[in-house]
Design an enzyme around this catalytic site. Structure first.
Site, PDB file in Angstrom:
ATOM      1  N   ARG A  32      13.221 -32.926  18.714  1.00  0.00           N
ATOM      2  CA  ARG A  32      14.373 -33.793  18.518  1.00  0.00           C
ATOM      3  C   ARG A  32      15.716 -33.094  18.720  1.00  0.00           C
ATOM      4  O   ARG A  32      16.470 -33.460  19.609  1.00  0.00           O
ATOM      5  CB  ARG A  32      14.331 -34.428  17.122  1.00  0.00           C
ATOM      6  CG  ARG A  32      15.438 -35.474  16.933  1.00  0.00           C
ATOM      7  CD  ARG A  32      15.405 -36.118  15.575  1.00  0.00           C
ATOM      8  NE  ARG A  32      14.183 -36.889  15.369  1.00  0.00           N
ATOM      9  CZ  ARG A  32      13.929 -37.568  14.257  1.00  0.00           C
ATOM     10  NH1 ARG A  32      14.793 -37.545  13.259  1.00  0.00           N
ATOM     11  NH2 ARG A  32      12.813 -38.250  14.125  1.00  0.00           N
ATOM     12  N   HIS A  78      10.204 -42.989  23.837  1.00  0.00           N
ATOM     13  CA  HIS A  78      10.944 -42.499  22.663  1.00  0.00           C
ATOM     14  C   HIS A  78      10.987 -43.597  21.597  1.00  0.00           C
ATOM     15  O   HIS A  78      11.949 -44.376  21.542  1.00  0.00           O
ATOM     16  CB  HIS A  78      12.365 -42.109  23.098  1.00  0.00           C
ATOM     17  CG  HIS A  78      13.077 -41.209  22.129  1.00  0.00           C
ATOM     18  ND1 HIS A  78      12.739 -39.888  21.956  1.00  0.00           N
ATOM     19  CD2 HIS A  78      14.110 -41.437  21.278  1.00  0.00           C
ATOM     20  CE1 HIS A  78      13.537 -39.329  21.056  1.00  0.00           C
ATOM     21  NE2 HIS A  78      14.381 -40.257  20.629  1.00  0.00           N
ATOM     22  N   TYR A 122      27.002 -54.212  27.729  1.00  0.00           N
ATOM     23  CA  TYR A 122      28.180 -54.351  28.584  1.00  0.00           C
ATOM     24  C   TYR A 122      28.280 -53.250  29.636  1.00  0.00           C
ATOM     25  O   TYR A 122      28.899 -53.443  30.672  1.00  0.00           O
ATOM     26  CB  TYR A 122      29.455 -54.328  27.736  1.00  0.00           C
ATOM     27  CG  TYR A 122      29.551 -55.469  26.750  1.00  0.00           C
ATOM     28  CD1 TYR A 122      29.562 -56.796  27.181  1.00  0.00           C
ATOM     29  CD2 TYR A 122      29.631 -55.220  25.388  1.00  0.00           C
ATOM     30  CE1 TYR A 122      29.646 -57.843  26.273  1.00  0.00           C
ATOM     31  CE2 TYR A 122      29.713 -56.258  24.468  1.00  0.00           C
ATOM     32  CZ  TYR A 122      29.715 -57.557  24.914  1.00  0.00           C
ATOM     33  OH  TYR A 122      29.795 -58.590  24.023  1.00  0.00           O
TER      34      TYR A 122
END
Length: 816
Positions: A32, A78, A122
């Protein structure tokens, strides 16, 4: 109730917690928060780039919605929150965070002001051109693949990484027990450093630093401290100073402005601007009239407009010291190497990258050889078939089906199964002379390719030459200039008081009991001549107009002193009681009294302090010895022995004389030049030869042009005025001349000494809340053999006055 099928384990809590947390820690360390030393990527970054590569969302194609990529990454590789994936994706696109962006993004991807990016629905993204160098040759079995979390597909454990991404883009992260801070570097310099290591495997860190000069932050700035860089490159840990790039510009009207064009790495610009403006608003610094952020699409620009006559360098130094305009960057170069977190220097990082690239080139070459030899085998079969074309056609036409045709070709002409498959799949238009030429040409090319690949696998030097060639190609394609300037030394920041404090006159007062304050001239003027506010048993020992740029030294009876710039003294109205010195420093004792307050505009190199103690010691020490660097506690002024106490401190230049008066009535006058100079922590030398039980009651410095008279007060309330001419100058450590007429009963004893003129007023304070004021002009001048004149009744309220007098007499000071 539990059922018999349930398996209940009886385990100690510490064992369970230790086991579970150990597994969790191992996961977040390896999977991680820390980057891999080979490709410089954390798992989430690697999965994002791989997912975009698989989907064809690359630099040569159009942008796609970020949400599509995030969903793909979460669904396939993931299984964590979408925000963690999107934030990692955004960071790789921010050109103020990474030196070479790995993702291109359309839309709002945040800002250097700390603004958040637009939602992923967006924005649109694709991998950048340089990302293709990280992913190149991924399909040639160069790296190991493992199954994803649900065994539906596979993902790479590391990327081929054709350039040293760990050093180029750096990394930052926090895991369990480990953290990493690897700064970004210049791609060109890093590649040159890798090539240097390939050419000279025994090169040192200093050799590498000739090429990799230091970090190269995307935000530019100035790095100071080449020793810190060297230490970090050698050990993995080190510290440098990162300073903004600034310039001082002249404006109209004689004013100046500071323009900031580059700020330190990972500093929030909006927070920095606000902090500087808050310093102006809170008046922590003088000289700034306005702070403006003029950043636009052409580049970063922060303007600090200064007041007229402001010290631009002083203001800039203060901002370097007290804002993020200058920061310390601490290297902590931890990466996963051989599946373990490791603190790595620059050479070990380069070596890890080189080892990875050798493995990549070896595996790629082996793959290419297999493919080339397989194709070569097919070409050989096709060329053989074309040479006996008529027989081949006859066999095929006489076969029952494709399978029979392949079998007949294999048995009749010894073709392999793959060759036979290629022959029966051959299209008719290929049966031309032209095609034979093309096949021959392809066969020659394959032979050359196989020979070159075998040379790479057979000779380490050829492999290294291949690696260098590829690195040079990348350097040429993606070359960028260095943005960050490297300076050898860390500049010392000196802050002038004038940039911190407004220069103004104030009235500073100090009382015998240790109450201190500064009062603005407006408050003092509004007092209409009222006396200083203090306790009834207290009296002022210092009232004077000083400037806020000056300093004040307070000397105590215990031989200590307190240093404070005037602007740091408590600002209190004239009508209010001052603040006790115990609030200025924490280590004063209850029985410690202030014996002298000395104002200092500058610490002269030629002036001295003259100290006199009760038990007859005198000391001269340079004023410069008493200018401290830190002053949060009391500092030693003179080393007192036993029960001795300090009674007098005055500033001298060396051509004066000193007059000492003992309690039993002896007076001694001699030149200060007889007192040797010594340091701040010394005890001094003998001042006066005292009889047993006698002590020094007062000491005064006599300047060459002194016209004032000696005024002494006895414990019986008598005051005595004498001309200085009564005493000749003799030597140090003598007993001196007797100044009192001996009485058999109730003899007079001196308790204080001062110099006064006829215009002065003497204050005599007692411990019974009685203060006697007396004009010196009313006190007649006597000789040495007089006991003076009584200025207060010998009996007050039926008690002898000798038990009342406790504080020294002073000449009244007036505020100038």
């Amino acid at each position: 109730m539990s059922t018999p099928d349930e398996k209940i384990q009886d385990l100690a809590l510490e064992e369970v917690l230790g086991d579970r947390f150990g597994r969790y820690s191992k996961y977040i360390i390896q999977e991680r928060a820390l980057p891999d030393a080979r490709d410089g990527l954390k798992p989430v970054q690697r999965r994002i780039l791989f997912a975009m590569h698989v989907e064809g969302n690359t630099a040569e194609k159009g942008f796609r919605k970020s949400a599509k990529t995030v969903g793909n990454v979460i669904g396939n590789y993931h299984p964590h929150g979408d925000s963690s994936v999107y934030e990692a994706m955004v960071r790789m696109s921010q050109d103020w965070k990474v030196r070479n962006t790995l993702i291109e993004m359309h839309g709002n991807n945040g800002s250097v002001d700390g603004d958040p990016p637009a939602a992923m629905r967006y924005t649109e993204a694709r991998t950048s051109k340089i990302s293709s160098e990280l992913l190149r040759d991924l399909d040639k079995e160069t790296v190991d693949f493992v199954s994803n979390f649900d065994d539906t597909t596979s993902e790479p454990t590391v990327l081929p990484s054709r350039f040293p991404n760990l050093l180029v883009n750096g990394s930052t992260g926090i895991s369990a027990g480990y953290a990493t801070d690897i700064p970004p570097h210049n791609l060109t310099e890093v590649i040159e450093g890798v090539i240097k290591r390939l050419d000279k495997p025994d090169c040192t860190t200093l050799d590498i630093m000739k090429l990799i000069k230091g970090p190269d932050f995307p935000t530019g700035g100035i790095i100071q401290g080449i020793d810190g860089i060297q230490k970090a490159y050698e050990t993995g840990k080190g510290r440098v100073v990162v300073r903004s790039k600034t310039v001082i510009e002249d404006m109209r009207g004689g004013r100046q402005q500071i323009v900031i064009t580059e700020i330190p790495y990972e500093i929030n610009k909006a927070t920095l601007v606000k902090r500087m403006d808050d310093l102006r608003i809170d008046k922590k610094i003088e000289g700034i009239s306005e702070v403006r952020d003029e950043t636009d699409r052409t580049g970063l620009r922060i303007v600090i407009e200064l007041k007229k006559d402001a010290n631009a360098d002083g203001v800039l130094n203060y901002l370097f010291k007290n804002t993020d305009l200058q920061i310390s960057y601490n290297f902590n170069m931890v990466a996963i190497f051989n599946k373990r977190p490791q603190l790595m220097g620059v050479i070990s990082m380069i070596d890890a990258y080189i080892a990875h690239q050798k493995e990549i080139i070896t595996k790629r070459s082996e793959y290419d050889i297999r493919r080339a030899k397989a194709r070569q085998h097919i070409i050989d079969g096709l060329m053989k078939a074309l040479s006996i074309l008529d027989e081949v056609i006859r066999i095929i036409r006489g076969s029952k089906d494709k399978r029979d045709a392949k079998l007949n070709l294999q048995t009749t002409y010894d073709f392999s199964e793959k060759q036979a498959e290629a022959i029966v799949s051959l299209q008719l238009y290929r049966l031309t002379n032209t095609d034979i030429t093309q096949l021959q040409q392809e066969a020659d090319e394959l032979a050359t390719q196989i020979s070159a690949l075998e040379a790479i696998l057979g000779d380490e030097n050829n492999l290294i030459a291949c690696l260098k060639s590829e690195l040079n190609e990348i350097k040429k394609t993606y070359k960028t200039p260095r943005l960050t300037v490297i300076e050898n030394e860390i500049s010392e920041i000196k802050i002038d008081t004038e940039v911190l404090v407004a220069s103004e006159d104030v009235v500073v007062s100090v009382t015998k009991e240790g109450y201190v304050k500064r009062t603005g001239m407006r408050s003092y003027s509004a007092s209409n001549g009222e006396d200083l506010s203090m306790k009834e048993t207290d009296h002022a020992i210092f009232i004077q107009t000083m400037n806020t740029m000056d300093s004040l030294l307070l000397f105590t009876s215990k031989g200590n002193y307190i240093y404070r710039p005037v602007h740091e003294l408590p600002d209190i109205k004239w009508k209010n009681l001052g603040e006790h010195v115990s609030h200025l420093v924490s280590d004063t004792s209850a029985e410690e009294e202030v014996v002298a307050a000395i104002p200092m505009k500058t610490f002269s190199e030629t002036d001295y302090f003259l100290f006199v103690t009760k038990n007859g010691m005198i000391k001269a020490s340079a004023v410069l010895n008493y200018k401290p660097q830190r002053y949060s506690k009391t500092l030693m002024a003179i080393n007192l022995k036993g029960d001795d106490s300090l009674i007098s401190v005055e500033t001298v230049i060396g051509n004066e004389e000193v007059f000492l008066a003992s309690h039993n009535g002896y007076g001694l006058r001699y030149s200060i030049s007889e007192v040797p100079l010594s340091g701040a922590r010394t005890a001094g030398v003998k001042a006066m030869n005292l009889k047993a039980g006698d002590y020094i009651a007062g000491a005064k410095v006599i300047v060459p042009s002194e016209t004032r008279d000696l005024v002494l007060v006895t414990q019986r309330g008598s005051a005595k005025r004498m001309k200085l001419s009564e005493f000749e100058t003799i030597s140090r450590a003598k007993r001196g001349l007797l100044m009192l007429r001996e009485l058999k009963s109730s003899p007079h004893r001196f308790i204080s000494l001062d110099l006064a003129s006829s215009k002065d007023i003497i204050h005599i304070a007692t411990n019974k809340e009685v203060v006697v004021d007396m004009d010196v002009s009313n006190l007649r001048v006597t000789d040495r053999y007089s006991n003076g004149s009584f200025i207060m009744d010998e009996q007050l309220e039926g008690v002898p006055v000798e038990t009342w007098l406790s504080l020294a007499t002073i000449t009244e000071n007036t505020v100038e």
